[in-house]
Design a protein around this motif. Structure first.
Motif, PDB file in Angstrom:
ATOM      1  N   UNK A 166       1.050  -1.198   0.018  1.00 20.66           N
ATOM      2  CA  UNK A 166      -0.044   0.094   0.198  1.00 20.66           C
ATOM      3  C   UNK A 166       0.765   1.182  -0.122  1.00 20.66           C
ATOM      4  N   UNK A 167       2.160   0.891   0.640  1.00 22.86           N
ATOM      5  CA  UNK A 167       2.836   1.950   0.655  1.00 22.86           C
ATOM      6  C   UNK A 167       3.579   2.751  -1.076  1.00 22.86           C
ATOM      7  N   UNK A 168       3.502   1.751  -1.875  1.00 21.26           N
ATOM      8  CA  UNK A 168       4.058   1.942  -2.990  1.00 21.26           C
ATOM      9  C   UNK A 168       3.452   3.044  -3.913  1.00 21.26           C
ATOM     10  N   UNK A 169       4.048   3.688  -4.653  1.00 20.58           N
ATOM     11  CA  UNK A 169       3.578   4.753  -5.494  1.00 20.58           C
ATOM     12  C   UNK A 169       4.903   4.976  -6.773  1.00 20.58           C
ATOM     13  N   UNK A 170       4.615   6.173  -7.189  1.00 23.21           N
ATOM     14  CA  UNK A 170       5.557   6.335  -8.244  1.00 23.21           C
ATOM     15  C   UNK A 170       7.029   6.591  -7.929  1.00 23.21           C
ATOM     16  N   UNK A 171       8.076   6.135  -8.510  1.00 21.83           N
ATOM     17  CA  UNK A 171       9.352   6.097  -8.248  1.00 21.83           C
ATOM     18  C   UNK A 171       9.764   5.340  -7.086  1.00 21.83           C
ATOM     19  N   UNK A 172       8.880   4.495  -6.584  1.00 23.00           N
ATOM     20  CA  UNK A 172       9.202   3.680  -5.542  1.00 23.00           C
ATOM     21  C   UNK A 172       9.009   2.245  -5.781  1.00 23.00           C
ATOM     22  N   UNK A 173      10.053   1.425  -5.199  1.00 19.53           N
ATOM     23  CA  UNK A 173      10.057   0.065  -5.351  1.00 19.53           C
ATOM     24  C   UNK A 173       9.970  -0.841  -3.948  1.00 19.53           C
ATOM     25  N   UNK A 174       9.496  -1.785  -3.883  1.00 17.60           N
ATOM     26  CA  UNK A 174       9.530  -2.524  -2.651  1.00 17.60           C
ATOM     27  C   UNK A 174      10.848  -2.598  -2.101  1.00 17.60           C
ATOM     28  N   UNK A 175      11.873  -2.661  -2.910  1.00 21.63           N
ATOM     29  CA  UNK A 175      13.098  -2.883  -2.374  1.00 21.63           C
ATOM     30  C   UNK A 175      13.652  -1.532  -1.781  1.00 21.63           C
ATOM     31  N   UNK A 176      13.014  -0.480  -1.971  1.00 17.34           N
ATOM     32  CA  UNK A 176      13.070   0.859  -1.097  1.00 17.34           C
ATOM     33  C   UNK A 176      12.533   0.620   0.286  1.00 17.34           C
ATOM     34  N   UNK A 177      11.758  -0.382   0.615  1.00 18.02           N
ATOM     35  CA  UNK A 177      11.134  -0.442   2.106  1.00 18.02           C
ATOM     36  C   UNK A 177      11.263  -1.945   2.487  1.00 18.02           C
ATOM     37  N   UNK A 178      12.211  -2.827   2.079  1.00 16.93           N
ATOM     38  CA  UNK A 178      12.496  -3.793   2.535  1.00 16.93           C
ATOM     39  C   UNK A 178      12.344  -4.009   4.059  1.00 16.93           C
ATOM     40  N   UNK A 179      12.589  -3.188   4.670  1.00 15.26           N
ATOM     41  CA  UNK A 179      12.580  -3.065   6.206  1.00 15.26           C
ATOM     42  C   UNK A 179      11.291  -3.520   6.853  1.00 15.26           C
ATOM     43  N   UNK A 180      10.192  -2.876   6.047  1.00 11.95           N
ATOM     44  CA  UNK A 180       8.875  -3.007   6.636  1.00 11.95           C
ATOM     45  C   UNK A 180       7.832  -4.265   6.096  1.00 11.95           C
ATOM     46  N   UNK A 181       8.877  -5.202   5.332  1.00 12.33           N
ATOM     47  CA  UNK A 181       8.297  -6.386   4.894  1.00 12.33           C
ATOM     48  C   UNK A 181       7.608  -6.754   5.956  1.00 12.33           C
TER      49      UNK A 181
END
Length: 279
Positions: free
Chosen positions: A192-207
């Protein structure tokens, strides 16, 4: 071009709109002190349903409202309200939305259970603040995040808004508190946090989505850390240390104290100066 420095405060709580707590007191007195020290300020918080609009004289800012923020696949309308703390000569902007912020409690239901959609609320709040500041055309030098509901802000700034002329030079300061660290967020919070210019790898810590990992996500994209409580979780201190971030030790914030204002003001300047040297 040098000019008056600007500090954007993004708070989860501000007194007197919410009862006194470490964060709410900081949200009330720190911006006032920094403004009186010579910087320009803007201050934001969520418009929780327990805030009495009539008593606090909140009113909608029509020219700023009307945008939609997509959370997951759902378009959510953004409503902006404003109020003034006259004793502080300070305006507070409120992020509002019927689905997320009309309930009569802040983070928990009547039984004390952490709201299931708190992750969504934090995503909406973060993006709502940044879109509103863009509309205001107010370019901050420092963006100071206080409280867990602001913890998506650093990632969005450094990844989604990094080339936006309003935010491209802004530095992020994060205050650490011992709050909601053990609370779970929805498993699909990262999606749900994903949006333009953002990849899941940018937010791995909140997996694995919980309060501790959300704080670590904020640390990952911050430029400086302030200890908002005397003994923050060691796990968070270690995360800041691993990134070699400058850290301001704990200073008690209150109405009469002035030392914390000097320390915070100097810390903002240090972050800006170190950034200028590194360019």
């Amino acid at each position: 071009m040098e000019g008056t420095k600007r500090v954007l405060f993004i708070n989860s709580e501000i007194f007197p709109y919410l009862p006194e707590s470490d964060i709410a007191v900081a949200g009330r007195y720190l911006p006032q002190g920094i403004q009186e020290a010579g910087k320009e300020i803007r201050s934001f918080m969520p418009r929780y349903g327990c805030i009495n609009e009539r008593r606090n004289q909140l009113h909608e800012v029509i020219r700023l409202s009307g945008m939609n923020i997509v959370v997951g696949n759902v378009d959510q309308p953004l409503v902006i309200k404003v109020s003034s703390i006259s004793a502080a000569r300070m305006q507070v902007y409120f992020i509002d939305n019927e689905d997320y912020f009309q309930r009569k409690t802040v983070y928990r239901d009547a039984e004390g259970k952490f709201f299931e959609d708190n992750g969504e609320r934090a995503i909406f709040f973060a993006r709502g603040v940044l879109e509103t500041v863009k509309k205001l055309r107010w370019k901050p030098d420092i963006i100071h995040c206080q409280g867990w509901i602001s913890h998506f802000i650093p990632m969005y700034l450094k990844k989604v808004y990094k080339n936006d002329p309003i935010f491209e030079e802004a530095k992020v300061v994060l205050s650490l508190y011992d709050e909601v660290l053990d609370e779970k967020l929805q498993d699909d919070t990262i999606d749900k946090a994903m949006t333009d210019n953002l990849k899941k790898s940018d937010a791995t810590v909140i997996k694995e989505a919980n309060g501790t990992n959300l704080a670590k996500l904020a640390i990952q994209y911050s430029d400086g850390i302030i200890l908002g409580t005397e003994n923050p979780a060691q796990e968070l201190l270690d995360a800041a240390k691993a990134r070699k971030l400058p850290v301001l030790p704990y200073y008690k914030i209150g109405t009469q104290e002035t030392e914390y204002i000097r320390q915070y003001d100097a810390f903002y300047d240090k972050i800006l100066t170190s950034n200028a040297k590194s360019k």
